[in-house]
Design a protein around this motif. Structure first.
Motif, mmCIF file in Angstrom:
data_model
loop_
_atom_site.group_PDB
_atom_site.id
_atom_site.type_symbol
_atom_site.label_atom_id
_atom_site.label_comp_id
_atom_site.label_asym_id
_atom_site.label_seq_id
_atom_site.Cartn_x
_atom_site.Cartn_y
_atom_site.Cartn_z
ATOM 1 N N ARG A 1 69.504 39.791 38.326
ATOM 2 C CA ARG A 1 68.327 38.933 38.302
ATOM 3 C C ARG A 1 67.132 39.725 37.771
ATOM 4 N N SER A 2 66.188 39.025 37.175
ATOM 5 C CA SER A 2 64.923 39.644 36.787
ATOM 6 C C SER A 2 63.786 38.981 37.557
ATOM 7 N N TYR A 3 62.721 39.760 37.779
ATOM 8 C CA TYR A 3 61.574 39.286 38.551
ATOM 9 C C TYR A 3 60.293 39.663 37.817
ATOM 10 N N ASN A 4 59.443 38.687 37.569
ATOM 11 C CA ASN A 4 58.129 38.953 36.996
ATOM 12 C C ASN A 4 57.143 39.290 38.110
ATOM 13 N N ILE A 5 56.372 40.359 37.903
ATOM 14 C CA ILE A 5 55.416 40.820 38.904
ATOM 15 C C ILE A 5 54.011 40.752 38.308
ATOM 16 N N GLY A 6 53.170 39.909 38.863
ATOM 17 C CA GLY A 6 51.803 39.767 38.377
ATOM 18 C C GLY A 6 50.789 39.928 39.487
ATOM 19 N N GLY A 7 49.557 40.177 39.077
ATOM 20 C CA GLY A 7 48.486 40.346 40.050
ATOM 21 C C GLY A 7 47.756 39.060 40.384
ATOM 22 N N GLU A 8 48.083 37.977 39.634
ATOM 23 C CA GLU A 8 47.394 36.692 39.792
ATOM 24 C C GLU A 8 45.886 36.867 39.599
ATOM 25 N N ASN A 9 45.540 37.691 38.597
ATOM 26 C CA ASN A 9 44.136 38.013 38.321
ATOM 27 C C ASN A 9 43.911 38.001 36.810
ATOM 28 N N GLU A 10 43.802 36.827 36.211
ATOM 29 C CA GLU A 10 43.540 36.736 34.773
ATOM 30 C C GLU A 10 42.061 36.967 34.493
ATOM 31 N N VAL A 11 41.796 37.920 33.593
ATOM 32 C CA VAL A 11 40.414 38.271 33.266
ATOM 33 C C VAL A 11 40.364 38.674 31.790
ATOM 34 N N THR A 12 39.305 38.299 31.074
ATOM 35 C CA THR A 12 39.132 38.810 29.714
ATOM 36 C C THR A 12 38.772 40.294 29.779
ATOM 37 N N ASN A 13 39.062 40.997 28.697
ATOM 38 C CA ASN A 13 38.729 42.421 28.667
ATOM 39 C C ASN A 13 37.229 42.640 28.853
ATOM 40 N N LEU A 14 36.420 41.789 28.222
ATOM 41 C CA LEU A 14 34.972 41.955 28.343
ATOM 42 C C LEU A 14 34.508 41.736 29.778
ATOM 43 N N ASP A 15 35.019 40.716 30.441
ATOM 44 C CA ASP A 15 34.630 40.472 31.837
ATOM 45 C C ASP A 15 35.086 41.610 32.740
ATOM 46 N N LEU A 16 36.282 42.161 32.457
ATOM 47 C CA LEU A 16 36.762 43.298 33.236
ATOM 48 C C LEU A 16 35.812 44.481 33.094
ATOM 49 N N VAL A 17 35.400 44.770 31.866
ATOM 50 C CA VAL A 17 34.481 45.884 31.624
ATOM 51 C C VAL A 17 33.163 45.644 32.363
ATOM 52 N N LYS A 18 32.672 44.424 32.332
ATOM 53 C CA LYS A 18 31.416 44.124 33.020
ATOM 54 C C LYS A 18 31.564 44.273 34.537
ATOM 55 N N MET A 19 32.726 43.914 35.085
ATOM 56 C CA MET A 19 32.952 44.114 36.520
ATOM 57 C C MET A 19 32.863 45.595 36.880
ATOM 58 N N ILE A 20 33.501 46.438 36.071
ATOM 59 C CA ILE A 20 33.477 47.875 36.337
ATOM 60 C C ILE A 20 32.048 48.397 36.245
ATOM 61 N N CYS A 21 31.315 47.950 35.239
ATOM 62 C CA CYS A 21 29.923 48.387 35.088
ATOM 63 C C CYS A 21 29.079 47.976 36.295
ATOM 64 N N ALA A 22 29.305 46.778 36.803
ATOM 65 C CA ALA A 22 28.538 46.316 37.969
ATOM 66 C C ALA A 22 28.848 47.162 39.200
ATOM 67 N N ILE A 23 30.117 47.535 39.378
ATOM 68 C CA ILE A 23 30.486 48.397 40.505
ATOM 69 C C ILE A 23 29.807 49.754 40.360
ATOM 70 N N LEU A 24 29.786 50.295 39.144
ATOM 71 C CA LEU A 24 29.142 51.584 38.915
ATOM 72 C C LEU A 24 27.622 51.488 39.071
ATOM 73 N N ASP A 25 27.046 50.344 38.744
ATOM 74 C CA ASP A 25 25.611 50.160 38.989
ATOM 75 C C ASP A 25 25.299 50.342 40.471
ATOM 76 N N ASP A 26 26.213 49.870 41.318
ATOM 77 C CA ASP A 26 26.031 49.997 42.763
ATOM 78 C C ASP A 26 26.307 51.424 43.235
ATOM 79 N N ARG A 27 27.381 52.029 42.710
ATOM 80 C CA ARG A 27 27.783 53.363 43.171
ATOM 81 C C ARG A 27 26.932 54.469 42.561
ATOM 82 N N ARG A 28 26.560 54.325 41.287
ATOM 83 C CA ARG A 28 25.762 55.324 40.574
ATOM 84 C C ARG A 28 24.562 54.645 39.907
#
Length: 345
Positions: A242-269
């Motif tokens: 059998r095969s099994y697909n494993i996903g995070g159930e977290n669809e995000v555009t690359n640009l939105d992902l980058v902005k999320m990381i930047c926002a976290i760093l705005d808080d941390r640094r």
């Protein structure tokens, strides 16, 4: 169980090694220690009596025969692979050698061992692959385990070939195999050439953060420690063949992902905020797939597995890990290709 884990000094492999030892399994880590491998990734378990290391290449049949005979594993978890799409564009030969020839060599060594042990019903060969073998989706739909293969890069083509080999060895020789195809991973110990660590480290350095094309490519993001848990779940409870697909159930555009990381760093640094001002659009990768999305119904319904964190939670954990582990990523900055734009065709 005694697990033989190939590629156990890499990003995903080391997460599996750490969790498997924590769960009480004996682990043999087989790794060739190529550019993306790092034994520091498994330093937390290196002194455990449950852990041992074998420095070997999966293309070396003699070494594999010795390792199988010495350690007599109950389960092979095959994660060793060349995996960076950009590198596959510049140098596809390494991907053919490792992902295709290496998988063939490992399958043959496993088959010989399995025969020598009397075709044990308890033996398993677990092949870990990627959702990229399915090609690119449009605006709707998800990959299922029956989605036709349509790889678009040298990397995904080589992984598709390895999947076909594993299935063929199961059908033709009866080797007890199970396969998994995962979505994009991120998390601690991610080698600093992939998108998430590149964004973190560029932002910390105050350097331009490269985003391919318009940044509208969509990926399903899977926290690596969730992935390790899913893999060990499949190893223990998955059905042979059998095969099994494993996903995070977290669809995000690359640009939105980058902005999320930047926002976290705005808080941390906050001294570097707003980090999103560093975003710089660069020419797209040749053949860049537009969208990947996993339908995780089978692993959820049959094996009762689902991811434990959202992408926002996982990214926060990841950023914090990089901030607390600067010596780890500093030591990798001079490795070949790190910090360079690769795969421009």
């Amino acid at each position: 169980m005694k697990l033989l884990i190939t590629g156990g000094a890499g990003f995903i492999g080391s997460a599996v090694v750490r969790l498997a030892v924590k769960q009480g399994h004996q682990v043999v880590n087989l790794d060739a220690l190529t550019y993306a491998a790092c034994l520091d990734n498994v330093s937390s378990v290196a002194d455990s009596p449950l852990y041992s290391f074998e420095h070997a290449n999966i293309c070396d049949r003699e070494a594999l025969t010795r390792i199988f005979g010495t350690h007599r594993p109950d389960l092979v978890m095959h994660l060793a692979a060349e995996s960076h799409v950009d590198r596959s564009i510049d140098g596809p030969g390494a991907f053919i050698d490792t992902n295709i020839t290496g998988t063939y060599t490992l399958l043959e060594a496993a088959r010989s061992y399995w025969h020598a042990e009397g075709r044990l019903d308890t033996f398993r060969f677990h092949h870990i692959s990627t959702d990229e073998v399915f090609g690119s989706l449009g605006a709707t739909g998800q990959f299922t385990e029956t989605t036709p293969y349509d790889p678009r890069s040298p990397y995904s083509a080589s992984k598709a070939a390895s999947d076909h080999l594993v299935r063929a060895w199961g059908e033709t020789y009866g080797l007890p195999v199970v396969l998994t195809n995962c979505s994009n991973n991120y998390g601690p110990y991610h080698f600093p050439e992939k998108l998430v660590p590149v964004v973190i480290l560029k932002a910390l350095a105050g350097e331009p953060i490269p985003v391919y094309g318009k940044g509208d490519n969509v990926r399903d993001w899977l926290y690596v420690e969730d992935h390790a848990d899913a893999l060990l779940t499949v190893a223990a409870k998955g059905e042979v063949g059998r095969s099994y697909n494993i996903g995070g159930e977290n669809e995000v555009t690359n640009l939105d992902l980058v902005k999320m990381i930047c926002a976290i760093l705005d808080d941390r640094r906050p001294t570097g905020a707003p980090h999103a001002e560093l975003i710089t659009f660069v020419p797209d990768r040749p053949g860049h797939d537009m969208r990947y999305a996993i339908d995780p119904s089978r692993i959820r319904d049959e094996l009762s597995w689902k991811p434990s964190v959202t992408v926002r939670q996982g990214l926060a954990l990841t950023v914090d890990w990089y901030l607390m582990n600067e010596p780890w990523w500093r030591a990798l900055q001079n490795r070949e290709g790190v910090g360079q734009r690769l795969g421009q065709g």
